[in-house]
Motif scaffolding. Structure first.
Motif, PDB file in Angstrom:
ATOM      1  N   ALA A 226       0.841  -1.197   0.000  1.00 53.37           N
ATOM      2  CA  ALA A 226       0.000   0.000   0.000  1.00 53.37           C
ATOM      3  C   ALA A 226       0.872   1.242   0.000  1.00 53.37           C
ATOM      4  N   THR A 227       0.387   2.289  -0.662  1.00 53.78           N
ATOM      5  CA  THR A 227       1.177   3.509  -0.766  1.00 53.78           C
ATOM      6  C   THR A 227       0.265   4.738  -0.750  1.00 53.78           C
ATOM      7  N   PHE A 228       0.800   5.884  -0.318  1.00 50.49           N
ATOM      8  CA  PHE A 228       0.018   7.081  -0.001  1.00 50.49           C
ATOM      9  C   PHE A 228       0.660   8.307  -0.652  1.00 50.49           C
ATOM     10  N   THR A 229      -0.130   9.102  -1.324  1.00 52.82           N
ATOM     11  CA  THR A 229       0.190  10.301  -2.100  1.00 52.82           C
ATOM     12  C   THR A 229       0.676   9.929  -3.504  1.00 52.82           C
ATOM     13  N   ILE A 230       0.436  10.834  -4.442  1.00 54.07           N
ATOM     14  CA  ILE A 230       0.858  10.591  -5.822  1.00 54.07           C
ATOM     15  C   ILE A 230       2.362  10.369  -5.895  1.00 54.07           C
ATOM     16  N   ALA A 231       3.129  11.188  -5.176  1.00 54.42           N
ATOM     17  CA  ALA A 231       4.587  11.083  -5.265  1.00 54.42           C
ATOM     18  C   ALA A 231       5.080   9.708  -4.822  1.00 54.42           C
ATOM     19  N   ARG A 232       4.557   9.205  -3.696  1.00 54.21           N
ATOM     20  CA  ARG A 232       5.016   7.896  -3.216  1.00 54.21           C
ATOM     21  C   ARG A 232       4.441   6.760  -4.060  1.00 54.21           C
ATOM     22  N   TYR A 233       3.221   6.924  -4.564  1.00 58.55           N
ATOM     23  CA  TYR A 233       2.647   5.924  -5.464  1.00 58.55           C
ATOM     24  C   TYR A 233       3.495   5.794  -6.723  1.00 58.55           C
ATOM     25  N   ALA A 234       3.912   6.924  -7.278  1.00 53.06           N
ATOM     26  CA  ALA A 234       4.762   6.900  -8.467  1.00 53.06           C
ATOM     27  C   ALA A 234       6.090   6.209  -8.170  1.00 53.06           C
ATOM     28  N   ARG A 235       6.642   6.474  -6.998  1.00 50.90           N
ATOM     29  CA  ARG A 235       7.942   5.901  -6.642  1.00 50.90           C
ATOM     30  C   ARG A 235       7.840   4.432  -6.233  1.00 50.90           C
ATOM     31  N   GLN A 236       6.781   4.071  -5.495  1.00 48.93           N
ATOM     32  CA  GLN A 236       6.705   2.749  -4.882  1.00 48.93           C
ATOM     33  C   GLN A 236       5.899   1.744  -5.682  1.00 48.93           C
ATOM     34  N   HIS A 237       5.123   2.206  -6.660  1.00 49.39           N
ATOM     35  CA  HIS A 237       4.419   1.238  -7.505  1.00 49.39           C
ATOM     36  C   HIS A 237       4.427   1.599  -8.981  1.00 49.39           C
ATOM     37  N   SER A 238       3.800   2.719  -9.348  1.00 47.71           N
ATOM     38  CA  SER A 238       3.554   2.982 -10.765  1.00 47.71           C
ATOM     39  C   SER A 238       4.837   3.081 -11.569  1.00 47.71           C
ATOM     40  N   GLY A 239       5.847   3.760 -11.016  1.00 48.96           N
ATOM     41  CA  GLY A 239       7.125   3.881 -11.718  1.00 48.96           C
ATOM     42  C   GLY A 239       7.801   2.533 -11.931  1.00 48.96           C
ATOM     43  N   PRO A 240       8.017   1.732 -10.854  1.00 48.88           N
ATOM     44  CA  PRO A 240       8.613   0.406 -11.039  1.00 48.88           C
ATOM     45  C   PRO A 240       7.776  -0.516 -11.936  1.00 48.88           C
ATOM     46  N   PHE A 241       6.446  -0.401 -11.846  1.00 45.50           N
ATOM     47  CA  PHE A 241       5.554  -1.227 -12.657  1.00 45.50           C
ATOM     48  C   PHE A 241       5.772  -0.948 -14.138  1.00 45.50           C
ATOM     49  N   ARG A 242       5.822   0.310 -14.495  1.00 47.36           N
ATOM     50  CA  ARG A 242       6.013   0.673 -15.902  1.00 47.36           C
ATOM     51  C   ARG A 242       7.442   0.368 -16.368  1.00 47.36           C
ATOM     52  N   ALA A 243       8.418   0.552 -15.471  1.00 49.51           N
ATOM     53  CA  ALA A 243       9.802   0.276 -15.855  1.00 49.51           C
ATOM     54  C   ALA A 243      10.039  -1.214 -16.065  1.00 49.51           C
ATOM     55  N   GLY A 244       9.351  -2.049 -15.271  1.00 45.65           N
ATOM     56  CA  GLY A 244       9.572  -3.491 -15.362  1.00 45.65           C
ATOM     57  C   GLY A 244       8.778  -4.164 -16.450  1.00 45.65           C
TER      58      GLY A 244
END
Length: 331
Positions: A226-244
């Motif tokens: 689970a992650t909170f705020t756009i900035a942490r969501y981008a860092r902790q899920h969405s960014g790694p998800f798209r990169a992988g």
């Protein structure tokens, strides 16, 4: 004014009978509440089933034997006409936890004798006061983590027993204003079309801000967290998800509904993608993999504020040649 009372009461009656049943009585409940051509979809290792006796013997009877004194702790309950078939079908959505005492082994996971929760979300298609289809998606790795098994050492966000909505108003036993439901459907559909193909030229956080509040909460599955705020969501899920992951397909939603401030969808699969960048500690490869997903949303204003996400992580890892449940049995 839309009226979903018959459909909601069908599901509530089913839950009352199912939650009270044991053993062969579970099969009797399923027979009483489902159509002759019933379809049941679930996460690995249960998959797609079309026979209620199999559903009872494969999932419900072993689960209830393992999790004694079980009770349903429901956080979300709403209904809606299906956007994917122009409103021809009506579905009821439920989300919460099945809680009990983990007293016997389940799926090779060793019992703890302690209170344990299975996080779940469910969609039921209702036809003539019977359940014709069910998508029953649940977070087995979340269950494993509570039992002291850590299947995903590379998890990037928080491991939590996840609560329901901040507003505590998602049990829509009475029907909500359809105008609010349409606003929620519009917000969800905008997000799906805007973010769904990962093709925006905007920086990720700016792209997310088009459809999400800055203080969004993303209640993701164990393995991601689970992650909170756009900035942490981008860092902790969405960014790694798209990169992988790459070569993401379009959505394969079977149902997409909204009522009041709440909405959701599921697919079988929702989409496919390739793990070409290495994801969650897995080595890169070119294999196309399915993602089975349920998403539940809460809208606030004209943007989305909370999102509960169920991804079949066991199925994804199996497609990558890793059997998480077998690993648990070996520990």
């Amino acid at each position: 004014m839309l009226d979903f009372q018959r459909e909601k009461n069908t599901v509530l009656g089913y839950y009352a009978d199912l939650d009270a049943a044991e053993g062969q009585g579970i099969t009797d409940v399923l027979n009483a509440h489902t159509t002759a051509d019933y379809t049941w979809r679930a996460f690995h290792p249960f998959h797609l089933q079309s026979d209620v006796e199999t559903v009872s013997e494969l999932f419900w009877q072993p689960f209830k034997q393992a999790l004694t004194h079980s009770q349903r702790r429901m956080d979300v309950f709403f209904a809606g006409q299906n956007f994917m078939d122009d409103g021809a079908s009506t579905w009821v959505c439920s989300m919460g936890h099945l809680m009990g005492l983990f007293d016997s082994p389940w799926l090779g996971i060793k019992p703890t004798g302690k209170m344990t929760m299975l996080r779940y979300a469910e969609f039921h298609k209702i036809e003539e006061s019977k359940i014709a289809e069910t998508a029953f998606y649940f977070d087995i790795p979340h269950f494993m983590a509570q039992a002291g098994v850590n299947p995903f050492p590379h998890q990037s966000a928080a491991q939590l027993v996840q609560p329901g909505p901040t507003t505590h108003d998602a049990l829509l036993f009475a029907d909500a204003d359809p105008v609010d439901g349409q606003k929620t459907m519009d917000a969800m559909n905008f997000m799906i079309s805007d973010l769904g193909q990962w093709q925006s030229e905007l920086p990720l956080e700016e792209e997310l801000a088009r459809s999400w509040h800055d203080d969004m909460i993303w209640w993701g599955p164990t393995g991601i967290g689970a992650t909170f705020t756009i900035a942490r969501y981008a860092r902790q899920h969405s960014g790694p998800f798209r990169a992988g992951l790459s070569d993401r397909s379009g959505t394969g939603h079977i149902a997409r509904i909204a009522e009041g401030a709440f909405s959701g969808f599921f697919g079988w699969p929702n989409f496919t993608a390739r793990n070409t960048g290495g994801y969650l500690g897995l080595p890169p490869n070119d294999k196309e993999c399915e993602f089975r997903v349920i998403d539940i949303y809460r809208r606030e204003g004209d943007k989305l504020k909370e999102n509960w996400v169920f991804i079949d992580m066991l199925h994804f890892f199996m497609q990558q040649g890793v059997d998480i449940l077998e690993r648990a049995r070996a520990t």
